[in-house]
Design a protein around this motif. Structure first.
Motif, PDB file in Angstrom:
ATOM      1  N   TYR A  61      27.949  50.825  41.209  1.00 51.49           N
ATOM      2  CA  TYR A  61      26.791  50.121  41.904  1.00 51.49           C
ATOM      3  C   TYR A  61      26.572  50.882  43.093  1.00 51.49           C
ATOM      4  CZ  TYR A  61      22.804  47.137  43.415  1.00 51.49           C
ATOM      5  OH  TYR A  61      21.723  46.807  43.735  1.00 51.49           O
ATOM      6  N   ASN A  62      25.456  51.577  43.595  1.00 46.00           N
ATOM      7  CA  ASN A  62      25.384  52.120  44.654  1.00 46.00           C
ATOM      8  C   ASN A  62      24.239  51.655  45.509  1.00 46.00           C
ATOM      9  OD1 ASN A  62      27.266  54.519  44.007  1.00 46.00           O
ATOM     10  ND2 ASN A  62      25.524  55.227  42.600  1.00 46.00           N
ATOM     11  N   THR A  63      24.560  51.542  46.805  1.00 45.52           N
ATOM     12  CA  THR A  63      23.583  50.969  47.537  1.00 45.52           C
ATOM     13  C   THR A  63      23.865  51.523  49.069  1.00 45.52           C
ATOM     14  OG1 THR A  63      22.569  48.780  48.421  1.00 45.52           O
ATOM     15  CG2 THR A  63      25.202  49.097  47.890  1.00 45.52           C
ATOM     16  N   THR A  64      23.429  50.780  50.245  1.00 45.53           N
ATOM     17  CA  THR A  64      23.615  51.167  51.623  1.00 45.53           C
ATOM     18  C   THR A  64      24.123  50.171  52.184  1.00 45.53           C
ATOM     19  OG1 THR A  64      21.348  51.136  51.867  1.00 45.53           O
ATOM     20  CG2 THR A  64      22.056  53.277  51.312  1.00 45.53           C
ATOM     21  N   GLN A  97      38.101  43.514  45.632  1.00 46.42           N
ATOM     22  CA  GLN A  97      37.589  44.645  44.880  1.00 46.42           C
ATOM     23  C   GLN A  97      37.435  45.728  45.956  1.00 46.42           C
ATOM     24  OE1 GLN A  97      34.932  43.367  42.054  1.00 46.42           O
ATOM     25  NE2 GLN A  97      34.436  45.518  41.075  1.00 46.42           N
ATOM     26  N   GLN A  98      37.752  46.944  45.052  1.00 43.36           N
ATOM     27  CA  GLN A  98      37.584  48.136  46.246  1.00 43.36           C
ATOM     28  C   GLN A  98      36.063  48.986  46.225  1.00 43.36           C
ATOM     29  OE1 GLN A  98      40.093  51.960  45.350  1.00 43.36           O
ATOM     30  NE2 GLN A  98      40.753  51.696  47.551  1.00 43.36           N
ATOM     31  N   ALA A  99      35.790  49.342  47.276  1.00 42.78           N
ATOM     32  CA  ALA A  99      34.529  49.950  47.242  1.00 42.78           C
ATOM     33  C   ALA A  99      34.870  51.516  47.810  1.00 42.78           C
ATOM     34  CB  ALA A  99      33.495  49.212  47.714  1.00 42.78           C
ATOM     35  N   PHE A 100      33.825  52.368  47.899  1.00 43.55           N
ATOM     36  CA  PHE A 100      34.143  53.511  48.972  1.00 43.55           C
ATOM     37  C   PHE A 100      32.630  53.816  49.723  1.00 43.55           C
ATOM     38  CE2 PHE A 100      37.093  54.102  45.586  1.00 43.55           C
ATOM     39  CZ  PHE A 100      38.039  54.788  46.284  1.00 43.55           C
ATOM     40  N   GLN A 122      32.627  63.863  54.980  1.00 42.48           N
ATOM     41  CA  GLN A 122      32.539  64.261  53.753  1.00 42.48           C
ATOM     42  C   GLN A 122      33.317  63.562  52.875  1.00 42.48           C
ATOM     43  OE1 GLN A 122      29.946  65.834  52.067  1.00 42.48           O
ATOM     44  NE2 GLN A 122      29.148  66.250  53.986  1.00 42.48           N
ATOM     45  N   GLN A 123      34.446  62.873  53.788  1.00 38.43           N
ATOM     46  CA  GLN A 123      35.564  61.876  53.295  1.00 38.43           C
ATOM     47  C   GLN A 123      34.803  60.386  52.783  1.00 38.43           C
ATOM     48  OE1 GLN A 123      38.745  61.625  55.693  1.00 38.43           O
ATOM     49  NE2 GLN A 123      40.138  60.559  54.250  1.00 38.43           N
ATOM     50  N   ALA A 124      35.412  60.069  51.648  1.00 40.20           N
ATOM     51  CA  ALA A 124      35.103  58.811  51.133  1.00 40.20           C
ATOM     52  C   ALA A 124      35.928  57.672  51.668  1.00 40.20           C
ATOM     53  CB  ALA A 124      35.072  58.555  49.600  1.00 40.20           C
ATOM     54  N   VAL A 150      27.137  53.112  49.768  1.00 36.41           N
ATOM     55  CA  VAL A 150      28.385  52.347  49.478  1.00 36.41           C
ATOM     56  C   VAL A 150      28.497  52.726  47.868  1.00 36.41           C
ATOM     57  CG1 VAL A 150      29.219  50.233  49.145  1.00 36.41           C
ATOM     58  CG2 VAL A 150      27.740  50.524  51.117  1.00 36.41           C
ATOM     59  N   SER A 151      29.411  52.830  47.283  1.00 35.90           N
ATOM     60  CA  SER A 151      29.822  52.895  45.808  1.00 35.90           C
ATOM     61  C   SER A 151      30.749  52.004  45.380  1.00 35.90           C
ATOM     62  CB  SER A 151      30.266  54.412  45.528  1.00 35.90           C
ATOM     63  OG  SER A 151      29.299  55.256  45.518  1.00 35.90           O
ATOM     64  N   LEU A 152      30.095  50.978  44.599  1.00 35.09           N
ATOM     65  CA  LEU A 152      31.242  49.769  44.308  1.00 35.09           C
ATOM     66  C   LEU A 152      31.531  49.936  42.823  1.00 35.09           C
ATOM     67  CD1 LEU A 152      32.364  47.160  45.120  1.00 35.09           C
ATOM     68  CD2 LEU A 152      30.525  46.095  44.636  1.00 35.09           C
ATOM     69  N   THR A 153      32.574  49.998  42.170  1.00 37.35           N
ATOM     70  CA  THR A 153      32.956  50.198  41.001  1.00 37.35           C
ATOM     71  C   THR A 153      32.841  48.621  40.581  1.00 37.35           C
ATOM     72  OG1 THR A 153      34.325  52.243  41.326  1.00 37.35           O
ATOM     73  CG2 THR A 153      34.644  50.773  39.313  1.00 37.35           C
ATOM     74  N   LEU A 154      32.333  48.340  39.347  1.00 36.95           N
ATOM     75  CA  LEU A 154      32.303  46.908  39.092  1.00 36.95           C
ATOM     76  C   LEU A 154      32.820  46.985  37.586  1.00 36.95           C
ATOM     77  CD1 LEU A 154      28.294  46.556  39.336  1.00 36.95           C
ATOM     78  CD2 LEU A 154      30.032  45.759  40.789  1.00 36.95           C
ATOM     79  N   ASP A 155      33.149  48.046  36.715  1.00 40.14           N
ATOM     80  CA  ASP A 155      33.748  47.934  35.516  1.00 40.14           C
ATOM     81  C   ASP A 155      34.103  49.328  35.030  1.00 40.14           C
ATOM     82  OD1 ASP A 155      34.769  47.072  33.233  1.00 40.14           O
ATOM     83  OD2 ASP A 155      33.194  46.900  32.025  1.00 40.14           O
ATOM     84  N   LYS A 156      35.252  49.476  34.224  1.00 38.41           N
ATOM     85  CA  LYS A 156      35.745  50.811  33.915  1.00 38.41           C
ATOM     86  C   LYS A 156      36.225  50.648  32.212  1.00 38.41           C
ATOM     87  CE  LYS A 156      38.935  54.409  35.299  1.00 38.41           C
ATOM     88  NZ  LYS A 156      39.921  54.949  36.071  1.00 38.41           N
TER      89      LYS A 156
END
Length: 360
Positions: free
Chosen positions: A58-61, A219-222, A229-231, A271-277
């Motif tokens: 999920y991408n947001t700001t 839970q981790q986000a980036f 340019q670094q996350a 913000v990139s938040l990984t919800l599932d893989k």
């Protein structure tokens, strides 16, 4: 009579020649028909299914905020004698930031101390001697209360002297200085400094209600910033249990470690938040998918012809999409040129040998 015979002979020869010519043309036409005409095939690019992992991201700001922030105020008024810090300086909790003229408060402390000593002396003189009460019990109680009152007044004077040294209530960076040396402070409660703690920042994001069961504390986000340019990694610290009825979202607070102080409050972050893989998923390039109001589909190559398949897709990430409708891993999937194709169109995969166009 001879003339008639000669004419007849010439006529027969002419007819024979004409018939022979017609037969030759007919034969040539038949031969041309027997030749196979070359078939035009639409050039396309194709690939095959890739097996791998894909995430639901999920991408947001968000805008970074200081997790701890303090407005330092003066508790006593007076002339500012010294300012010991400047904006951008790192301070620890309890450090002296400024000093206010303390002469009046020292005199007040001295007066309160004298009053206390006097009250104690009078109280001690009024104590019973050899079991005899020298003053009335009511007066003795008043003297006892006077000692307590003078002691409290002394404590207040001590606090005022202490507060002439303005100290940092938290550790952090001096973000703003509002006063100057030699100026009088405002009434007690005026803001003198602003301190922000930069070791840990936070960002607030709002997620749709449908994702509330896909996130958890830790839970981790980036985060990505325009300046780098670094996350930067972050983690979920708080999850609001309340859904906003107007937007259908809930509040999530992210913690961002900032031990090197490179990040600043107010910075804008993606913000990139990984919800599932999902592992071992069938993945195809996103550009291969055709989406209309009624269906999602893609074209594959079968016997050098375009074949359309209706598919169901899942997660999307880094230019790939997950296929929930499994297909044969060896089936070529058209990725370029499919927009103009129709079912059954002859196609040629660019870079693939094709001998079917050769003449018989």
């Amino acid at each position: 009579m001879r003339f008639n015979k000669k004419f007849t002979l010439i006529t027969l020869i002419a007819l024979s020649t004409l018939i022979t010519g017609c037969s030759g043309e007919q034969a040539e036409k038949e031969q041309d028909k027997n030749k196979e005409e070359p078939i035009y095939r639409v050039p396309v690019e194709a690939t095959k299914v890739k097996i791998g992992a894909i995430s639901n991201t999920y991408n947001t700001t968000a805008v970074l905020e200081a997790r701890a922030e303090s407005k330092v105020t003066n508790k006593v008024s007076g002339m500012i004698e010294k300012i010991l810090v400047e904006e951008g300086m790192l301070v620890n909790k309890g450090d002296v930031l400024a000093e206010i003229d303390s002469e009046n408060y020292l005199l007040e402390l001295e007066r309160a101390t004298i009053d206390l000593e006097s009250a104690i002396a009078e109280f001690n003189r009024s104590k019973p001697v050899n079991g005899r009460q020298l003053v009335a019990a009511k007066d003795f109680e008043k003297l006892e209360f006077a000692v307590k009152s003078r002691r409290n007044q002394q404590k207040v004077a001590q606090i005022q002297v202490r507060d002439t040294k303005v100290r940092a209530p938290i550790s952090g960076i001096i973000a703003e200085r509002m006063v100057k040396e030699g100026n009088m402070t405002a009434n007690p409660g005026g803001v003198m400094f602003s301190i922000v703690a930069l070791e840990t920042l936070q960002g607030v994001v709002y997620l749709p209600e449908s994702e509330i069961n896909n996130i958890h504390i830790g839970q981790q986000a980036f985060l990505q910033f325009p300046s780098t340019q670094q996350a930067i990694p972050a983690s979920i610290a708080l999850i609001s249990p309340i859904i906003d009825t107007d937007s259908g979202t809930f509040k999530v607070t992210l913690n961002v470690e900032n031990n090197d102080y490179t990040l600043k409050p107010g910075m804008f972050a993606r913000v990139s938040l990984t919800l599932d893989k999902r592992e071992n998923a069938q993945l195809v390039p996103l550009k291969a998918i055709l989406v209309t109001d009624t269906e999602t589909s893609l074209f594959v190559v079968e016997d050098n012809k375009a074949k359309k398949l209706t598919v169901e897709t899942g997660y999307e990430e880094n230019g790939f999409v997950e296929l929930l409708s499994p297909i044969d891993p060896d089936t070529p999937i058209i990725t370029v040129g499919q927009q103009s194709l129709k079912v059954g169109t002859e196609v040629k995969v660019v870079g693939q040998a094709d001998s079917s166009n050769k003449l018989n």
